[in-house]
Design an enzyme around this catalytic site. Structure first.
Site, mmCIF file in Angstrom:
data_model
loop_
_atom_site.group_PDB
_atom_site.id
_atom_site.type_symbol
_atom_site.label_atom_id
_atom_site.label_comp_id
_atom_site.label_asym_id
_atom_site.label_seq_id
_atom_site.Cartn_x
_atom_site.Cartn_y
_atom_site.Cartn_z
ATOM 1 N N GLU A 1 -12.370 5.275 -9.991
ATOM 2 C CA GLU A 1 -11.589 6.069 -10.937
ATOM 3 C C GLU A 1 -11.237 5.243 -12.171
ATOM 4 O O GLU A 1 -11.136 5.779 -13.279
ATOM 5 C CB GLU A 1 -10.314 6.591 -10.277
ATOM 6 N N HIS B 1 -24.655 -1.127 13.277
ATOM 7 C CA HIS B 1 -25.432 -0.073 13.949
ATOM 8 C C HIS B 1 -25.546 1.172 13.085
ATOM 9 O O HIS B 1 -25.907 2.231 13.579
ATOM 10 C CB HIS B 1 -24.759 0.257 15.285
ATOM 11 N N LYS C 1 -9.809 19.269 -12.504
ATOM 12 C CA LYS C 1 -8.637 20.125 -12.284
ATOM 13 C C LYS C 1 -8.699 21.374 -13.149
ATOM 14 O O LYS C 1 -8.369 22.471 -12.708
ATOM 15 C CB LYS C 1 -7.357 19.346 -12.593
#
Length: 533
Positions: free
Chosen positions: A325, A354, A458
């Protein structure tokens, strides 16, 4: 390169701080002394920029704001006496409130002692507290912390189920609502869901609620009007992703029972260590330089964070927001289109031996690794599981083995070593990376302290909400009639948004409160939808 050559390089470039209990090894990064010399002018400019930032200059020019999260752990640095006093008063208030809760001076509406904390926030208002709770919390903490960190109804139901099955019900739960503006929709929704949950048990939410918010924000006004238990400040000079040493992080930590003085001490001492102007003696500058070298200053490689400690499993998630960000920006400070950023991912070792280690060694070489290791395995002694090897010895062996395997496959890495996991080292890690982000942003000439892309998201979400109102109103106004997405879009003047209209209708048909049914067509996109009322 021979092992003896790596050893010489290791000794030459190793950063060690006994004060911090911190070691940084960059020997497996293939930079040269010539590269470091070339970067010296930019590094010195980064130091100048940081000094100006700490002195109170406008470091976030887009929003006309100071950037002051470093003052939070050394209030005397604040450029204004009023800010110093406010920081100190807030810290005192956090300690006093937490003590009152722990000792039963502040109790729930029904007189019960608070045993749970429900943190309602998103992004930096949740990630920092989650990281701290996971990293240094214990089963003996006076309060257990839970999180609403999204606007997912099922997720909130799951958390409420955990609370009520914990032995301490919602009636013994203190809710912290954290939002600077008070208008963050995810947090607002979480607050409303929590309020309904309290009310369903015959409880007054306000008697169990605390706000952490900006002065005179929507949330501040709600908390004042409804008579919440307490309000704590958020300041416009502290961004969410750098707010862990503010009330955002310190209040839930103190309530949980964590040592917030040690968190602040670790952060403060790391800040001090990163004020030296010798880049090879400045741990955050070292990180910033390695990021710049690895990615050519253009984000050409991903940053893989591999902490070999279960307690640090959320560290990558925390850094993902802090770094991406802050650094992921379209424009530089001069207004040029640069599309900067560094992609961050990872998870704990050796679990991911793994998982994606296979690709890291043999696949696309588009990354650099940061190993994080902890020298102290646990409190007390460990058993020997094979010969004179403990479980912790094996964890270290897997870390060192993976490091060697990656080097052998021409993959670059560095290693951060701390002595142990405690509140002091947590503060160090937080400050180390906050500072590195600031230095790197200066090296590439971008504003690390705004987030226009988040705001754009937003705004786009807001347009979807508006469209949904129109779609559902159309169905309600035509009760008993069925429409497909194209017909609905045409009826509400949203022909260009037919795809969004379809997705809204499809969701509505799967949630009972909407009272919308689906009538399947030959293809799902031709299905018709009807409001049944």
């Amino acid at each position: 390169m021979k092992n003896t050559d790596y050893w010489k390089r290791y000794k030459k470039y190793l950063y060690v701080s006994e004060t911090l209990g911190l070691i940084i090894d960059i020997s497996r990064m293939k930079f040269t002394d010539a590269y470091m010399k070339k970067m010296e002018p930019l590094v010195q400019k980064a130091f100048d920029d940081m000094q100006k930032l700490e002195s109170g200059t406008i470091a976030n020019p887009d929003e006309g704001r100071m950037v002051g999260h470093y003052w939070l752990r050394n209030a005397a640095l604040a450029p204004d006496k009023a800010i110093t006093v406010e920081i100190e008063d807030t810290l005192s208030a956090i300690k006093e409130f937490s003590h009152a809760v722990h000792t039963g001076k502040i109790v729930s509406e029904n007189g019960a002692t608070f045993k749970n904390v429900l943190v309602i926030g998103i992004g930096g208002s949740a990630l920092g507290p989650q990281f701290a709770a996971s990293a240094i919390g214990t089963p003996n903490d006076p309060m257990t912390v839970y999180f609403f960190d999204n606007t997912d109804p099922d997720g909130m139901d799951f958390v409420l189920g955990q609370v009520n099955q914990s032995g301490h019900t919602l009636g013994q739960t203190l809710s912290l609502v954290i939002s600077k503006s008070g208008s963050t929709l995810e947090t607002r929704n979480g607050m409303l869901e929590a309020k309904r949950a309290y009310e369903s048990m015959g409880l007054n939410f306000a008697k169990h609620a605390v706000a952490v918010t900006g002065k005179d924000s929507k949330l501040d006004k709600i908390a004042t009007t409804e008579g919440w238990l307490k309000r704590f400040p958020m300041w416009d000079w502290v961004g969410g992703r750098t707010s862990e040493t503010s009330a955002v992080g310190l209040l839930p930590a103190a309530l949980q029972g964590l040592d917030i003085d040690s968190i602040l001490k670790g952060a403060r001492q790391c800040d001090e260590a990163t004020r030296t102007r010798n880049p090879m003696e400045n741990p955050s500058a070292i990180l910033a330089l390695m990021w710049h070298y690895a990615t050519k200053g253009k984000g050409t490689k991903d940053m893989v964070i591999l902490p070999y400690k279960d307690r640090l499993s959320l560290f990558t998630k925390y850094l993902q927001q802090l770094i991406m960000e802050s650094l992921g920006k379209e424009k530089d400070l001069d207004g040029n289109i640069v599309h900067q950023g560094i992609s961050v991912y990872g998870n704990k070792g050796s679990t991911d031996q793994h998982a994606y280690i296979q690709q890291l060694r043999d696949g696309v070489n588009n990354f650099f690794v940061t190993f994080v290791e902890v020298l102290k395995d646990r409190e007390g002694e460990s058993m020997f599981v094979e010969g004179d090897f403990t479980t912790g010895d094996y964890l270290s062996a897997f870390a060192l083995g993976t490091r060697s395997a990656l080097t052998g496959s021409d993959r670059e890495s560095m290693t951060i070593t701390i002595e142990k996991i405690d509140a002091f080292s947590l503060g160090i890690l937080i400050a180390l990376y906050e500072r590195a982000v600031g230095f790197y942003a200066s090296l590439i000439n971008i504003n690390a302290y705004h987030q226009p892309g988040v705001e754009a998201g937003k705004k786009a979400a807001g347009s979807v909400v508006t469209l949904q109102h129109a779609v559902l109103n159309h169905l309600r106004n035509n009760k008993g009639k069925a429409f497909n997405a194209d017909e609905t879009a045409a009826a509400i003047g949203a022909v260009d948004d037919a795809e969004l209209v379809f997705k809204i209708l499809l969701r509505a048909s799967h949630n009972a409160e909407r009272k919308v049914i689906i009538k399947n067509g030959k293809h799902i996109t031709s299905s018709r939808f009807q409001y049944t009322g």
